[in-house]
Design a protein around this motif. Sequence first.
Motif, PDB file in Angstrom:
ATOM      1  N   PHE A  46       0.852  -1.185   0.000  1.00  0.00           N
ATOM      2  CA  PHE A  46       0.000   0.000   0.000  1.00  0.00           C
ATOM      3  C   PHE A  46       0.888   1.234   0.000  1.00  0.00           C
ATOM      4  N   THR A  47       0.299   2.342  -0.372  1.00  0.00           N
ATOM      5  CA  THR A  47       0.932   3.642  -0.186  1.00  0.00           C
ATOM      6  C   THR A  47      -0.154   4.666   0.132  1.00  0.00           C
ATOM      7  N   LEU A  48       0.162   5.590   1.022  1.00  0.00           N
ATOM      8  CA  LEU A  48      -0.737   6.678   1.393  1.00  0.00           C
ATOM      9  C   LEU A  48       0.117   7.928   1.446  1.00  0.00           C
ATOM     10  N   LEU A  49      -0.136   8.842   0.520  1.00  0.00           N
ATOM     11  CA  LEU A  49       0.751  10.003   0.438  1.00  0.00           C
ATOM     12  C   LEU A  49       0.022  11.233  -0.075  1.00  0.00           C
ATOM     13  N   HIS A  50       0.626  12.375   0.221  1.00  0.00           N
ATOM     14  CA  HIS A  50       0.192  13.611  -0.398  1.00  0.00           C
ATOM     15  C   HIS A  50       0.818  13.682  -1.783  1.00  0.00           C
ATOM     16  N   ASN A  51       0.049  14.119  -2.756  1.00  0.00           N
ATOM     17  CA  ASN A  51       0.496  14.160  -4.144  1.00  0.00           C
ATOM     18  C   ASN A  51       1.359  15.401  -4.368  1.00  0.00           C
ATOM     19  N   VAL A  52       2.641  15.291  -3.954  1.00  0.00           N
ATOM     20  CA  VAL A  52       3.576  16.408  -4.064  1.00  0.00           C
ATOM     21  C   VAL A  52       4.830  15.925  -4.781  1.00  0.00           C
ATOM     22  N   ASP A  53       5.709  16.869  -5.171  1.00  0.00           N
ATOM     23  CA  ASP A  53       6.982  16.529  -5.801  1.00  0.00           C
ATOM     24  C   ASP A  53       7.918  16.004  -4.718  1.00  0.00           C
ATOM     25  N   PRO A  94     -13.844  10.901  -9.601  1.00  0.00           N
ATOM     26  CA  PRO A  94     -14.269  11.379  -8.285  1.00  0.00           C
ATOM     27  C   PRO A  94     -13.971  10.407  -7.155  1.00  0.00           C
ATOM     28  N   SER A  95     -13.824   9.119  -7.476  1.00  0.00           N
ATOM     29  CA  SER A  95     -13.725   8.135  -6.387  1.00  0.00           C
ATOM     30  C   SER A  95     -12.719   7.031  -6.658  1.00  0.00           C
ATOM     31  N   GLY A  96     -11.743   7.273  -7.526  1.00  0.00           N
ATOM     32  CA  GLY A  96     -10.682   6.316  -7.739  1.00  0.00           C
ATOM     33  C   GLY A  96     -10.961   5.340  -8.867  1.00  0.00           C
ATOM     34  N   LEU A  97      -9.962   4.483  -9.118  1.00  0.00           N
ATOM     35  CA  LEU A  97     -10.134   3.510 -10.185  1.00  0.00           C
ATOM     36  C   LEU A  97      -9.174   2.350 -10.007  1.00  0.00           C
ATOM     37  N   ALA A  98      -9.597   1.208 -10.548  1.00  0.00           N
ATOM     38  CA  ALA A  98      -8.721   0.047 -10.628  1.00  0.00           C
ATOM     39  C   ALA A  98      -7.742   0.260 -11.766  1.00  0.00           C
ATOM     40  N   TRP A  99      -6.535  -0.260 -11.610  1.00  0.00           N
ATOM     41  CA  TRP A  99      -5.483   0.021 -12.577  1.00  0.00           C
ATOM     42  C   TRP A  99      -5.806  -0.473 -13.981  1.00  0.00           C
ATOM     43  N   ALA A 125       1.409  -5.411 -10.157  1.00  0.00           N
ATOM     44  CA  ALA A 125       0.694  -5.793 -11.373  1.00  0.00           C
ATOM     45  C   ALA A 125      -0.748  -5.322 -11.409  1.00  0.00           C
ATOM     46  N   ALA A 126      -1.417  -5.321 -10.267  1.00  0.00           N
ATOM     47  CA  ALA A 126      -2.828  -4.922 -10.204  1.00  0.00           C
ATOM     48  C   ALA A 126      -3.062  -4.139  -8.920  1.00  0.00           C
ATOM     49  N   GLY A 127      -3.996  -3.191  -8.991  1.00  0.00           N
ATOM     50  CA  GLY A 127      -4.239  -2.403  -7.792  1.00  0.00           C
ATOM     51  C   GLY A 127      -5.419  -1.472  -7.949  1.00  0.00           C
ATOM     52  N   TYR A 128      -5.622  -0.693  -6.912  1.00  0.00           N
ATOM     53  CA  TYR A 128      -6.694   0.306  -6.891  1.00  0.00           C
ATOM     54  C   TYR A 128      -6.156   1.555  -6.221  1.00  0.00           C
ATOM     55  N   SER A 129      -6.443   2.710  -6.798  1.00  0.00           N
ATOM     56  CA  SER A 129      -5.986   3.983  -6.249  1.00  0.00           C
ATOM     57  C   SER A 129      -7.171   4.893  -5.985  1.00  0.00           C
ATOM     58  N   LEU A 130      -7.171   5.467  -4.795  1.00  0.00           N
ATOM     59  CA  LEU A 130      -8.274   6.317  -4.329  1.00  0.00           C
ATOM     60  C   LEU A 130      -7.770   7.734  -4.098  1.00  0.00           C
ATOM     61  N   PRO A 131      -8.234   8.728  -4.870  1.00  0.00           N
ATOM     62  CA  PRO A 131      -7.873  10.116  -4.573  1.00  0.00           C
ATOM     63  C   PRO A 131      -8.684  10.624  -3.381  1.00  0.00           C
ATOM     64  N   ILE A 132      -8.018  11.400  -2.526  1.00  0.00           N
ATOM     65  CA  ILE A 132      -8.681  11.936  -1.336  1.00  0.00           C
ATOM     66  C   ILE A 132      -8.478  13.436  -1.341  1.00  0.00           C
ATOM     67  N   ARG A 133      -9.570  14.165  -1.425  1.00  0.00           N
ATOM     68  CA  ARG A 133      -9.489  15.617  -1.571  1.00  0.00           C
ATOM     69  C   ARG A 133     -10.146  16.303  -0.378  1.00  0.00           C
ATOM     70  N   GLU A 139      -3.847  17.259  -2.147  1.00  0.00           N
ATOM     71  CA  GLU A 139      -4.570  16.040  -2.484  1.00  0.00           C
ATOM     72  C   GLU A 139      -3.761  14.825  -2.034  1.00  0.00           C
ATOM     73  N   ALA A 140      -4.437  13.845  -1.498  1.00  0.00           N
ATOM     74  CA  ALA A 140      -3.784  12.612  -1.075  1.00  0.00           C
ATOM     75  C   ALA A 140      -4.262  11.458  -1.960  1.00  0.00           C
ATOM     76  N   ILE A 141      -3.478  10.401  -1.995  1.00  0.00           N
ATOM     77  CA  ILE A 141      -3.833   9.205  -2.749  1.00  0.00           C
ATOM     78  C   ILE A 141      -3.527   7.977  -1.906  1.00  0.00           C
ATOM     79  N   PHE A 142      -4.486   7.077  -1.828  1.00  0.00           N
ATOM     80  CA  PHE A 142      -4.288   5.791  -1.169  1.00  0.00           C
ATOM     81  C   PHE A 142      -4.335   4.710  -2.235  1.00  0.00           C
ATOM     82  N   THR A 143      -3.355   3.819  -2.213  1.00  0.00           N
ATOM     83  CA  THR A 143      -3.277   2.758  -3.208  1.00  0.00           C
ATOM     84  C   THR A 143      -2.988   1.423  -2.551  1.00  0.00           C
ATOM     85  N   VAL A 144      -3.642   0.389  -3.027  1.00  0.00           N
ATOM     86  CA  VAL A 144      -3.288  -0.985  -2.675  1.00  0.00           C
ATOM     87  C   VAL A 144      -2.886  -1.699  -3.960  1.00  0.00           C
TER      88      VAL A 144
END
Length: 199
Positions: A46-53, A94-99, A125-133, A139-144
């Motif tokens: 998983f990763t949970l991060l703010h979408n920054v450089d 608005p609510s994320g997507l599967a890769w 290989a496969a995952g799902y990413s959720l934008p969190i605003r 903006e943050a993103i959570f991915t598994v």
Amino acid sequence: MANRIRDCGRLDDLTRFAQECARVGNLGDLQGTIDAAVRELGFRWFTLLHNVDLRRGCGESLFLTTYPSAWLEEGLAERHYVEDPIHAACARTPSGLAWDRVGDVLELSSRQRSILKRARDHDLAAGYSLPIRTPGEPEAIFTVARPRDEPLDAAEILTARLLGSVAYDRARELRRDKDLRVCSSQSAPGRVHRARGAR
């Protein structure tokens, strides 16, 4: 009936995860709690991060991950995150997507296709990413993610969305509490304090 039993078990797992998150007192413990839940519910990383450089330094930005270290190092060195196709696609949803659906919302460049291939080479290989605003915040993103290259089913997608929402809410609370403690310390007369990084 079997599906209903399985779904009830998954809901119990998610409820327990929320309770365990509420008990942790720092971001390091939260990362361990998320990692355990992700594995138990059928994912690997998983990763949970703010979408920054990231190369400009995270500062107080949120960055929790269990991604393979070799992939993280390559991503920073090659600046994959600048043209990350998953993040770009999430910006349009608005609510994320599967890769496996990224091509439905984004016309991939050759560079972005290359990034996806390199991720698969690292078993992502496969995952799902959720934008969190949240208004006024990065903006943050959570991915598994998992190494098994097959699309996530509806139950797995919903599980990922709930995991991400609970995890981010608790991370945000912990960061806010830390900021309040730092501000309180800095206001003490005759003392100068330096805030330590959120990680």
